[in-house]
Design a protein around this motif. Structure first.
Motif, PDB file in Angstrom:
ATOM      1  N   LYS A 139       0.838  -1.202   0.000  1.00 52.69           N
ATOM      2  CA  LYS A 139       0.000   0.000   0.000  1.00 52.69           C
ATOM      3  C   LYS A 139       0.870   1.248   0.000  1.00 52.69           C
ATOM      4  CE  LYS A 139      -3.991   2.064   0.188  1.00 52.69           C
ATOM      5  NZ  LYS A 139      -4.937   1.980  -0.944  1.00 52.69           N
ATOM      6  N   PHE A 140       1.934   1.209   0.787  1.00 51.64           N
ATOM      7  CA  PHE A 140       2.865   2.341   0.833  1.00 51.64           C
ATOM      8  C   PHE A 140       3.561   2.524  -0.509  1.00 51.64           C
ATOM      9  CE2 PHE A 140       7.292   3.688   1.473  1.00 51.64           C
ATOM     10  CZ  PHE A 140       7.101   4.951   2.013  1.00 51.64           C
ATOM     11  N   PHE A 141       4.058   1.439  -1.098  1.00 45.81           N
ATOM     12  CA  PHE A 141       4.783   1.530  -2.356  1.00 45.81           C
ATOM     13  C   PHE A 141       3.906   2.077  -3.485  1.00 45.81           C
ATOM     14  CE2 PHE A 141       8.001  -1.994  -1.149  1.00 45.81           C
ATOM     15  CZ  PHE A 141       8.748  -1.057  -0.472  1.00 45.81           C
ATOM     16  N   THR A 142       2.674   1.612  -3.553  1.00 43.56           N
ATOM     17  CA  THR A 142       1.806   2.033  -4.651  1.00 43.56           C
ATOM     18  C   THR A 142       1.314   3.473  -4.498  1.00 43.56           C
ATOM     19  OG1 THR A 142      -0.082   1.031  -3.501  1.00 43.56           O
ATOM     20  CG2 THR A 142       1.029  -0.304  -5.166  1.00 43.56           C
ATOM     21  N   THR A 143       1.256   3.964  -3.268  1.00 44.64           N
ATOM     22  CA  THR A 143       0.776   5.336  -3.067  1.00 44.64           C
ATOM     23  C   THR A 143       1.868   6.376  -3.244  1.00 44.64           C
ATOM     24  OG1 THR A 143       1.114   5.075  -0.680  1.00 44.64           O
ATOM     25  CG2 THR A 143      -1.106   4.661  -1.545  1.00 44.64           C
ATOM     26  N   VAL A 144       3.137   5.967  -3.156  1.00 47.91           N
ATOM     27  CA  VAL A 144       4.230   6.933  -3.303  1.00 47.91           C
ATOM     28  C   VAL A 144       4.778   6.956  -4.724  1.00 47.91           C
ATOM     29  CG1 VAL A 144       4.888   6.740  -0.887  1.00 47.91           C
ATOM     30  CG2 VAL A 144       5.988   5.254  -2.587  1.00 47.91           C
ATOM     31  N   ALA A 145       4.177   6.207  -5.641  1.00 45.81           N
ATOM     32  CA  ALA A 145       4.641   6.233  -7.032  1.00 45.81           C
ATOM     33  C   ALA A 145       4.460   7.630  -7.612  1.00 45.81           C
ATOM     34  CB  ALA A 145       3.859   5.220  -7.858  1.00 45.81           C
ATOM     35  N   PRO A 146       5.453   8.159  -8.324  1.00 39.72           N
ATOM     36  CA  PRO A 146       5.336   9.497  -8.908  1.00 39.72           C
ATOM     37  C   PRO A 146       4.152   9.591  -9.874  1.00 39.72           C
ATOM     38  CG  PRO A 146       7.605   8.701  -9.003  1.00 39.72           C
ATOM     39  CD  PRO A 146       6.751   7.537  -8.583  1.00 39.72           C
ATOM     40  N   GLU A 147       3.662  10.768 -10.031  1.00 41.34           N
ATOM     41  CA  GLU A 147       2.528  10.985 -10.933  1.00 41.34           C
ATOM     42  C   GLU A 147       2.914  10.619 -12.366  1.00 41.34           C
ATOM     43  OE1 GLU A 147      -0.519  14.590 -12.265  1.00 41.34           O
ATOM     44  OE2 GLU A 147       1.011  14.923 -10.739  1.00 41.34           O
ATOM     45  N   GLY A 148       2.042   9.897 -13.004  1.00 39.30           N
ATOM     46  CA  GLY A 148       2.299   9.465 -14.370  1.00 39.30           C
ATOM     47  C   GLY A 148       3.001   8.133 -14.473  1.00 39.30           C
ATOM     48  N   VAL A 149       3.365   7.543 -13.346  1.00 42.37           N
ATOM     49  CA  VAL A 149       4.031   6.244 -13.325  1.00 42.37           C
ATOM     50  C   VAL A 149       2.995   5.175 -13.008  1.00 42.37           C
ATOM     51  CG1 VAL A 149       5.757   4.793 -12.201  1.00 42.37           C
ATOM     52  CG2 VAL A 149       6.247   7.213 -12.626  1.00 42.37           C
TER      53      VAL A 149
END
Length: 257
Positions: A139-149
């Motif tokens: 959940k942490f990894f997927t929410t911190v992905a940069p915009e457009g990634v």
């Protein structure tokens, strides 16, 4: 040979090697049988293992296979590891049956619960990783992905990642067993370990940093249980040491008689 041994029948080197071969063969057959039973469900098993990540991925995204053979090899590899994982009690039983004749009776009384506890603790560590660590971490990894990634993880990379974490948490949960063995063999004492508690806590966080991804969530979720297991190990270490002292006193009393 001392009467405390379970079996005083002398064996040659060849007989030991033959028995070792038979034990290894039985272990391999056990893994193969479990593998054949599980292989039909290999895709479902992979979906189950991948569920923590898929539940955390944004809507409309999915995992991908970048290798030509990945859709087959990833579930195959997972099934093989799960087969070894499931057959571990039988494998350890074969190892125990091989070494048990050379142990003293009091060593057998200590080794049997240690073997059973080590299996249960390893399973508990893997279950803790799957049910507690994975959902929070992904959940942490997927929410911190940069915009457009777009988060589209490769199935082989994901499998290697979670297998390493399963192993890390499983081994980390063996800490009480390690403490009991250190105390039982006289390498150290409970008092010395308790006096080093501050260093142990720091070491738990260092190990958490080395064995888990570089995020504070997963590192803490490994370090804190390790510290708690260290305290549990001290409790059982005291019990083992008390039993050793009582047995030594009984032996001394018997010698005096």
């Amino acid at each position: 040979m001392s009467e405390e041994y379970g079996d005083d029948t002398p064996q040659t080197l060849i007989s030991h090697l033959l028995e070792l071969r038979d034990r290894l063969l039985k272990a391999v057959v056990a893994v193969l049988v479990v593998f054949l039973c599980l292989f039909y469900f290999s895709r479902e098993l992979y979906t189950l293992v991948a569920r923590p990540l898929m539940d955390a991925m944004p809507v409309g995204t999915q995992m991908i296979a970048t290798g030509v053979a990945s859709p087959f090899l990833a579930p195959f590899k997972l099934t093989l590891y799960l087969s070894i994982f499931a057959a571990m009690p039988f494998i350890l039983h074969q190892a125990w049956a091989f070494v048990a004749p050379g142990l003293y009776k009091h060593e057998k009384r200590l080794a049997v619960p240690l073997l059973a506890s080590s299996v249960l603790l390893f399973y508990a560590g893997a279950a803790f990783a799957y049910f507690v660590v994975f959902p929070l971490m992904f959940k942490f990894f997927t929410t911190v992905a940069p915009e457009g990634v777009a988060v589209t993880t490769d199935i082989s990379s994901y499998l290697d990642f979670v297998l390493a974490l399963f192993l890390a948490f499983g081994v980390a949960f063996e800490l009480p067993i390690a403490i009991v063995l250190l105390v039982a063999t006289g390498i150290t004492t409970v008092e010395k370990l308790a006096a080093s508690r501050a260093y142990v806590v720091v070491g738990c966080f260092v190990i958490g940093m080395l064995l888990t991804p570089p995020d504070i969530v997963s590192q803490t979720l490994l370090a804190v249980p390790m510290w708690l297991l260290f305290e549990i190990g001290l409790i059982f270490g005291r019990l083992v040491r008390r039993q050793q002292v009582e047995r030594q006193e009984q032996e001394d009393a018997g010698d005096q008689d």
